[in-house]
Design a protein around this motif. Structure first.
Motif, short mmCIF file in Angstrom:
data_model
loop_
_atom_site.label_atom_id
_atom_site.label_comp_id
_atom_site.label_asym_id
_atom_site.label_seq_id
_atom_site.Cartn_x
_atom_site.Cartn_y
_atom_site.Cartn_z
N VAL A 32 0.86 -1.18 0.00
CA VAL A 32 0.00 0.00 0.00
C VAL A 32 0.89 1.22 0.00
O VAL A 32 1.93 1.26 0.67
N ARG A 33 0.48 2.25 -0.74
CA ARG A 33 1.25 3.49 -0.78
C ARG A 33 0.32 4.61 -1.27
O ARG A 33 -0.69 4.35 -1.95
N PRO A 34 0.65 5.84 -0.92
CA PRO A 34 -0.17 6.96 -1.42
C PRO A 34 -0.07 7.05 -2.94
O PRO A 34 0.97 6.79 -3.53
N ALA A 35 -1.18 7.44 -3.54
CA ALA A 35 -1.22 7.61 -5.00
C ALA A 35 -0.89 9.04 -5.36
O ALA A 35 -1.10 9.97 -4.58
N ASP A 36 -0.35 9.22 -6.55
CA ASP A 36 -0.06 10.57 -7.04
C ASP A 36 -1.36 11.36 -7.16
O ASP A 36 -2.34 10.88 -7.75
N GLY A 37 -1.37 12.56 -6.61
CA GLY A 37 -2.56 13.39 -6.67
C GLY A 37 -3.58 13.08 -5.59
O GLY A 37 -4.69 13.57 -5.63
N GLY A 38 -3.25 12.24 -4.63
CA GLY A 38 -4.17 11.89 -3.55
C GLY A 38 -4.71 10.49 -3.72
O GLY A 38 -4.58 9.86 -4.76
N GLY A 39 -5.33 9.99 -2.66
CA GLY A 39 -5.85 8.64 -2.70
C GLY A 39 -4.77 7.63 -2.37
O GLY A 39 -3.74 7.95 -1.76
N ALA A 40 -4.98 6.39 -2.76
CA ALA A 40 -4.05 5.32 -2.41
C ALA A 40 -4.04 4.25 -3.48
O ALA A 40 -4.97 4.15 -4.28
N ARG A 41 -2.95 3.48 -3.46
CA ARG A 41 -2.81 2.35 -4.36
C ARG A 41 -2.52 1.10 -3.54
O ARG A 41 -1.60 1.08 -2.71
N LEU A 42 -3.33 0.08 -3.77
CA LEU A 42 -3.12 -1.24 -3.14
C LEU A 42 -2.60 -2.19 -4.20
O LEU A 42 -3.11 -2.20 -5.33
N GLU A 43 -1.62 -3.01 -3.85
CA GLU A 43 -1.08 -3.97 -4.81
C GLU A 43 -1.09 -5.36 -4.20
O GLU A 43 -0.78 -5.55 -3.01
N VAL A 44 -1.46 -6.32 -5.02
CA VAL A 44 -1.35 -7.75 -4.68
C VAL A 44 -0.57 -8.40 -5.82
O VAL A 44 -1.06 -8.51 -6.93
N ARG A 45 0.67 -8.80 -5.50
CA ARG A 45 1.56 -9.38 -6.52
C ARG A 45 1.89 -10.81 -6.12
O ARG A 45 1.96 -11.16 -4.93
N ASP A 46 2.07 -11.66 -7.11
CA ASP A 46 2.37 -13.06 -6.81
C ASP A 46 3.53 -13.54 -7.67
O ASP A 46 3.93 -12.90 -8.63
N GLY A 47 4.06 -14.69 -7.28
CA GLY A 47 5.16 -15.31 -8.02
C GLY A 47 4.69 -16.47 -8.86
O GLY A 47 5.48 -17.41 -9.11
N GLY A 48 3.43 -16.43 -9.31
CA GLY A 48 2.88 -17.51 -10.12
C GLY A 48 3.28 -17.41 -11.57
O GLY A 48 4.21 -16.68 -11.95
N PRO A 49 2.55 -18.10 -12.45
CA PRO A 49 2.92 -18.14 -13.86
C PRO A 49 2.63 -16.84 -14.62
O PRO A 49 3.09 -16.66 -15.74
N GLY A 50 1.85 -15.93 -14.02
CA GLY A 50 1.55 -14.67 -14.68
C GLY A 50 0.48 -14.80 -15.75
O GLY A 50 -0.17 -15.85 -15.90
N LEU A 51 0.29 -13.72 -16.50
CA LEU A 51 -0.77 -13.66 -17.51
C LEU A 51 -0.19 -13.14 -18.82
O LEU A 51 0.73 -12.32 -18.84
N THR A 52 -0.74 -13.62 -19.92
CA THR A 52 -0.36 -13.10 -21.23
C THR A 52 -1.09 -11.79 -21.51
O THR A 52 -2.02 -11.41 -20.78
#
Length: 486
Positions: free
Chosen positions: A399-419
């Motif tokens: 989680v981190r502040p977003a540019d211009g206000g608000g916030a950004r949440l991230e969920v990242r994984d080490g799986g096979p990913g997406l095309t």
């Protein structure tokens, strides 16, 4: 070639469509309107012409009498010979003449019509244009003073003016009537041109409402009608796409329901027939419980999606510290991740410019949102990440502040990913589920669709990258800022 929706088979054309109110057609209304406008224009024109005809005729007669009087007044001698010729000047219009001498004496057939005020004006050298009475009849009276004194007065019965006025008015009626009829015909042609594409568009709309697809609306006619046709064509394409996706989704749902139901039915029949050995009963019980849980999760996702689509869906918005919320979610999912051999890590924000020290208090990120729904969104994305991440690989919550206000949440994984193709359809119901059901672990196929809808209801958005820093998919939720303090 048209395609008819299955739901429309055997259904009357008008079924489900409210009966239209009794109203006049557009073409008829346009004809009536143009005819009314033309009639008003004709009435105003006729009224003006009616008044102008009388005034113009009278003025023309006065001008003519004035020219004659001016000519006669310039004669060398306004004497008896001029008076004797008065009857010759009278002509068929009944004109009468009077001669006013410089001494004030007046003689001639028009004498009774010349009053004292007119005599005074003429003797003073001023022209006279007025009306008078001669022999009990109203007349036009025009007098012009002579250059050496005296004056000439001419009269003409006002009935001559009235007769000419009536003739002019009669001659005006026919053009006015022709103009009104022409306006009505022009209105009819205009109405037909305007109404034709609209009627055609209405027919196309009714066919679409009755379930027919592949119907093309015309894009000719006026610009507004062409825009309606274009909009109907876009709507037809959208309906075809939406119904195809809905059909695919329903097929996927039926398949997902059929699989556990088949297992449940098979084992239930085997138990009822006594075909299960006693030592296998615990194993069969676990299988039945697992399939039941699978059904429960699937139906729960369906209900969640239905609630999100409901018009009365409500949010409880309040100032929320997302840093604390993400830490709480990470603590909850740490144990399930450990059971899968996955390392779950939380990346809280740090104060600007501060060194990244573990013991340092993370920075609070506050937004105005519904904490319960944000947690539901995070849980769905984490559950999806744990499902595809192999043992030994990480799952990261950030989680981190977003540019211009608000916030950004991230969920990242080490799986096979997406095309790239996966990314384009990632949030469509059942799209990735249908694509990877035989390749990697999948859920109900509704989780990402629920996340997308939920992020939109929270006033934000969710996006995905096919490969993030950990190698797998990276989902980013952007939420709006908190309101200003009151």
């Amino acid at each position: 070639m048209t395609e008819r929706h299955p739901a429309a088979e055997g259904r009357p054309v008008s079924e489900g469509r409210p009966a239209p109110h009794r109203r006049g057609s557009l073409a008829r209304n346009i004809v009536l309107l143009t005819t009314a406008v033309a009639a008003l224009a004709v009435a105003l024109t006729g009224l003006i012409a009616w008044q102008t005809a009388a005034h113009g005729t009278e003025q023309r007669e006065r001008d003519r009498l004035g020219r004659q009087a001016t000519l006669l007044s310039r004669m060398p001698d306004l004497s008896q010979p001029l008076f004797d010729g008065a009857q010759a000047l009278g002509g068929p219009n009944g004109e009468r003449l009077a001669v006013l001498g410089a001494d004030g004496a007046i003689a001639g057939a028009a004498t009774p019509a010349v009053d004292l005020a007119s005599r005074a004006d003429l003797l003073a050298g001023r022209p006279v244009d007025t009306r008078g009475v001669l022999g009990g009849e109203e007349v036009l009276l025009v007098g012009r003073p002579g250059p050496r004194g005296g004056a000439v007065v001419l009269t003409e019965p006002y009935a001559v003016v009235a007769r000419d006025t009536d003739r002019i008015r009669r001659n005006t009626l026919l053009p006015l009537v022709v103009g009104m009829v022409g306006a009505a015909l022009a209105g009819g042609l205009l109405a037909r041109r305007i109404a034709r594409p609209l009627v055609a568009a209405a027919r196309v709309a009714h066919r679409l409402a009755d379930g027919e697809r592949g119907v093309r609306a015309g894009v000719d006619g006026p610009r507004e009608a062409a825009e309606i046709g274009h909009a109907l064509n876009v709507l037809d394409g959208s309906l075809v796409h939406s119904e195809n996706r809905q059909r695919e989704f329903l097929l996927s749902v039926s398949h997902e329901l059929r699989t556990p139901l088949t297992a449940l039915r098979g084992y239930a029949e085997a138990l009822a027939d006594g075909m299960i050995e006693p030592e296998r009963l615990p194993e069969v019980g676990r299988i039945l419980a697992g399939e039941t849980q699978r059904l429960d999760r699937f139906l729960g996702d369906l209900l969640d999606l239905a609630r999100l689509e409901a018009d009365d869906f409500r949010l409880e918005t309040a100032a929320t510290d997302l840093t604390a919320l993400v830490a709480e979610a990470a603590a909850f999912w740490a144990e399930p991740a450990a059971r899968h051999g996955v390392g779950l890590r939380c990346e809280p924000p740090r104060p600007s410019g501060a060194p990244q020290e573990p013991e340092q208090e993370p920075e609070a990120v506050v937004v105005a949102t519904d904490a319960f729904r944000v947690r539901q969104l995070i849980d769905g994305l984490v559950q999806n990440a744990l499902r595809v991440t192999p043992a030994g690989r990480p799952v990261v919550l950030a989680v981190r502040p977003a540019d211009g206000g608000g916030a950004r949440l991230e969920v990242r994984d080490g799986g096979p990913g997406l095309t790239d193709d996966d990314v384009r359809v990632a949030f469509d119901s059942g799209a990735l589920h249908e694509r990877y059901r035989s390749v990697r672990p999948v859920g109900s196929g509704l989780g990402l669709a629920i996340a997308h809808r939920l992020a939109g209801l929270l006033g934000g958005s969710v996006a995905v990258r096919g490969h993030g820093p950990e190698g797998g998919a990276a989902f980013t939720v952007t939420l709006p800022p908190a309101p200003p303090p009151r």
